[in-house]
Design an enzyme around this catalytic site. Structure first.
Site, PDB file in Angstrom:
ATOM      1  N   ASP A   1       1.017  -1.413  -0.065  1.00 10.91           N
ATOM      2  CA  ASP A   1       0.025  -0.173  -0.016  1.00 10.91           C
ATOM      3  C   ASP A   1       0.833   1.163   0.181  1.00 10.91           C
ATOM      4  OD1 ASP A   1      -2.175   1.562  -0.080  1.00 10.91           O
ATOM      5  OD2 ASP A   1      -3.271   0.729   1.540  1.00 10.91           O
TER       6      ASP A   1
HETATM    7  C1  BGC Z   1      -5.053   3.434   0.128  1.00  9.19           C
HETATM    8  C2  BGC Z   1      -5.142   2.208  -0.951  1.00  9.19           C
HETATM    9  C3  BGC Z   1      -5.150   2.811  -2.256  1.00  9.19           C
HETATM   10  C4  BGC Z   1      -3.785   3.502  -2.328  1.00  9.19           C
HETATM   11  C5  BGC Z   1      -3.455   4.110  -3.608  1.00  9.19           C
HETATM   12  C6  BGC Z   1      -3.846   4.127  -0.184  1.00  9.19           C
HETATM   13  O1  BGC Z   1      -3.561   5.052   0.769  1.00  9.19           O
HETATM   14  O2  BGC Z   1      -4.992   2.671   1.393  1.00  9.19           O
HETATM   15  O3  BGC Z   1      -6.407   1.776  -0.621  1.00  9.19           O
HETATM   16  O4  BGC Z   1      -5.252   1.969  -3.232  1.00  9.19           O
HETATM   17  O5  BGC Z   1      -3.687   4.421  -1.496  1.00  9.19           O
HETATM   18  O6  BGC Z   1      -4.169   5.278  -3.918  1.00  9.19           O
END
Ligand code: BGC
Length: 762
Positions: free
Chosen positions: A288
């Site tokens: 993530d």
């Molecule tokens: C979130 C994810 C997301 C990623 C990219 C993160 O902060 O937890 O769900 O896909 O950002 O935007």
């Protein structure tokens, strides 16, 4: 002689079949050869470059932003980019990669396409409330169609984190509390995005997230620690991820939280032992947003250490943090990671690109004509409208709804004329200027025979600072600067002059979503005051509740004659809500998460266990498992939702009451529509294992069917039960069923059911 014939006729073909079954397919072999050839030409730094995922800058969910991206692409230091769109921009970036980098390896383009791309569907919790797998799959299909038309080929969806804590803002992004429903949805979403052929120009690589257990953050506070027994994990939290893997999802995103003391992005047990060895996942694992770097704050060492830990654990791609890019080469030299580990990760990234067809044509998703025609098309919007209407949950209705198409309606409330609020959280690609407000939708759907007039009545909250914190994605919320009494007086005046009041209330879209946890789930005071003032007029008041989570609307349930929960219904919500208010669509949504009476009851969910001192009845009993100050029961149970018509259920009928081994049991009910309207009903089937070696839930969802019934019509609904449905992970994590006595419950929600018992022996 006879022996020879037997060998030729039977043994050889069987051997041949076996050989074919175990050898990689021809296509697989071709891919392997291609990638092996390409990797033979790559330097270590180029291989590590493929593991680097950068953000394009249109939307970020962390405080770190990628820099020097163009230069890095030319140097072969970028494997993927996310949050950039349009064929023109993507073509320009792809050209840098395939014309100016040494090995001309194309880039993969990702985005958080969560509940629609430009045509926005309800938030995932709302989609789950439809319990309609065809519509859910279709919504993902349409999202893929639009996103690929705009140049993308990878989505960070589906989010399948089970959550039983509505304080957690991201409960809105998932399918709620139940692993059975969540698993069905996970599979439907993957199918919708990926279709049958990933290399088609209108399918997206899906990414199941957040692996794992992110929805069980302590106290509902985002990113917080998770501590859970393995038996609970395997029975209740892991099934939806597994269902996505079984459906063929191409990628997995590791979560921010720790699992058993090790953050998911560096957790070998999770990413290798469970995901790859036990479940057979063959795709790529991405972190993530900066979750590798965040392990420094988790207390696992410096960037070099946590990057090495992640790679070794089974992580392949590093999102935004560049820990892999900047430290893995040194770690390799120091023997802290191996070349085989870097190769594994690089191969999996390249394989994803290969499967998407990017090596054949890096520009296959850059088609300006498609972008013009396929995005936010009339056809897509029509489907989104119909789907949204089927996600709404009628929580209460004392003969107020549906509204008559005559007379006058006072539409009041802070969310009535708020098109920017309709699409809900995680809709970065939405064009909110094209969404329809409830005011606009209601006027159009009402037609000329009805007078619709509007007054705001109140701000969303009396706390301006709270409202201001919800503008992260650039959707500023305009507060009304008038005095609260002036706002209320205007609404009351309008209510008095009208036949019925529709009050659009609840949450701002960004009250839920990432980093939007809340501890107070009541309707804000400003809105409560408005409700009271409207009720004092004596006019019937229908509350249209916008929310991304279960709210504690206990007081409103007591006071108001009708409540329609509309989540955040997407770009067409204004129309869809009006369709339901006027009865053009009969509501059929059912809650995918329990609504608590108050925050103190959290976590509250339907599949709880009995305890050794269960409460019998609903009255307080000393030395029983209950509260002094509130009932154990929720405000609205899981699976709950009313209709404009009435469904009657016959008692449960069983094909047998005593079974053995591989036999099958049919459990059926007859459902009759005894009301005046045609309507859809979600018939739900739950099971209980009465005596087992482990404590088991009192009820677990194990089947559901959605059916349409005309007034007066009856249908028999049957569920097939096999021992597969009786299986669970025991304290030794052995997955099996145990002989004995069971109960099957069938009904309209998890509370209102009828039941029958059966026994099953080996
Ligand atoms: C979130 C994810 C997301 C990623 C990219 C993160 O902060 O937890 O769900 O896909 O950002 O935007």
């Amino acid at each position: 002689m006879k022996y020879k014939i037997a060998v030729c006729r039977f043994v050889l073909p069987v051997l041949l079949l076996l050989l074919i079954a175990i050898s990689p397919s021809f296509a697989q072999q071709k891919m392997n050869q291609f990638i092996t050839g390409l990797m033979a030409k790559m330097t270590v730094q180029e291989k590590i470059g493929q593991l680097n995922l950068v953000v394009g800058g249109e939307a970020t969910t962390g405080s770190v932003v990628s820099t020097g991206v163009e230069e890095k692409i030319k140097q072969g230091k970028v494997g993927g980019i996310f949050s950039v769109s349009t064929p023109q921009r993507i073509r320009r970036i792809q050209e840098l990669a395939v014309q100016q980098s040494r090995l001309k390896i194309p880039i993969i383009f990702g985005m958080d396409v969560i509940h629609g791309y430009r045509t926005i569907f309800p938030i995932p919790l709302g989609m789950a409330a439809s319990w309609d797998m065809q519509r859910i799959e279709e919504s993902a299909r349409i999202a893929a169609q639009e996103a690929t038309a705009d140049g993308l080929n990878w989505t960070f969806s589906p989010m399948v984190d089970i959550s039983r804590d509505p304080r957690w803002g991201r409960i809105s992004e998932g399918s709620g509390e139940d692993p059975f429903l969540g698993s069905a949805i996970a599979a439907a979403m993957v199918k919708g995005y990926q279709g049958k052929d990933l290399s088609a120009d209108n399918t997206l690589l899906a990414c199941v997230k957040h692996f794992a257990l992110y929805g069980a953050a302590e106290a509902g506070r985002d990113y917080h620690s998770v501590d859970m027994s393995r038996i609970k994990m395997f029975n209740e939290y892991l099934p939806p991820y597994k269902a996505a893997i079984d459906a063929g999802v191409g990628s997995v995103m590791s979560s921010f939280n720790d699992v058993d003391g090790i953050p998911a992005s560096g957790n070998k047990w999770l990413l290798t032992d469970v995901l790859r060895k036990q479940w057979g996942f063959k795709g790529l694992v991405v972190s993530d947003y900066t979750s590798v770097n965040e392990m420094i704050d988790h207390g696992l060492g410096d960037l070099k250490a946590v990057s090495a830990l992640s790679l070794k654990a089974g992580l392949d791609m590093d999102m935004v943090g560049e820990g892999f890019l900047t430290t893995l080469e040194a770690s390799l030299k120091e023997g802290k990671v191996t070349m085989a580990e870097i190769d594994r990760a690089c191969r999996l990234v390249l394989e994803a690109k290969y499967k998407l067809g990017l090596f054949d044509d890096p520009f296959r998703y850059c088609n300006d004509v498609r972008a013009q025609k396929e995005i936010f098309s009339e056809a897509h919007r029509k489907i989104a409208r119909a789907t949204a209407a089927r996600s709404f949950v009628l929580l209460k209705n004392e003969n107020v709804l549906p509204l008559a198409r005559k007379g006058s309606i006072a539409l009041v409330g802070p969310l009535a004329d708020a098109k920017e609020n309709m699409v809900g959280t995680w809709s970065v690609s939405a064009d909110v200027s094209k969404a329809t407000s409830l005011l606009a939708g209601l006027k159009e759907v009402a037609g000329t025979g009805v007078q619709v007039r509007y007054a705001k009545g109140a701000n969303v909250s009396e706390d301006a600072a709270l409202e201001a914190r919800t503008s992260v994605f650039g959707k500023p919320w305009q507060r009304d600067s008038r005095h609260p009494d002036t706002l209320i007086a205007e609404a009351v005046r309008l209510a008095k002059e009208s036949d019925v009041v529709v009050a659009a209330m609840g949450e701002l879209a960004e009250f839920t979503g990432e980093s939007s946890s809340r501890t107070d789930l009541n309707l804000p005071q400003s809105q409560k005051k408005l409700v009271d003032a409207l009720l004092a007029t004596g006019k019937p008041v229908v509350m249209v509740l916008f929310t991304g989570r279960p709210l504690t609307i206990t007081e409103e349930d007591q006071k108001l004659p009708a409540i329609l929960n509309v989540w955040f219904g997407g770009s067409e919500a204004g129309y869809a809500i009006s369709d339901v208010l006027f009865g053009d669509v009969n509501p059929s949504g059912k809650l995918p998460a329990t609504f608590p009476r108050n925050v103190g009851q959290i976590p509250i969910y339907h599949s709880y266990k009995n305890t050794g001192r269960p409460l019998v009845g609903d009255e307080f009993q000393k030395f029983r498992s209950n509260y002094l100050d509130v009932s154990n029961t929720p405000l609205y149970p899981f699976g709950y939702g009313l209709s404009y018509t009435k469904f009657e259920y016959s008692p449960v009928k069983l094909s047998k009451t005593s079974l053995k081994g591989a036999e099958k049991l049919m459990a059926s009910v007859t459902v009759t529509n005894s009301g005046k309207y045609a309507g859809e009903e979600v018939v739900q089937m739950y099971l209980r294992d009465i005596v087992a070696t482990n404590t088991r839930p009192l009820k677990e969802l194990k089947g559901f069917k959605k059916l349409l019934l005309q007034p007066g019509e009856s249908k028999e609904v049957s569920f097939e039960i096999t021992t597969n449905l009786l299986k669970f992970y025991d304290h030794n994590l052995r997955y099996d069923w145990e002989p004995g006595e069971f109960t099957v419950f069938i009904g309209t929600n998890s509370r209102d059911v009828s039941s029958a018992n059966f026994t099953w022996n080996r």
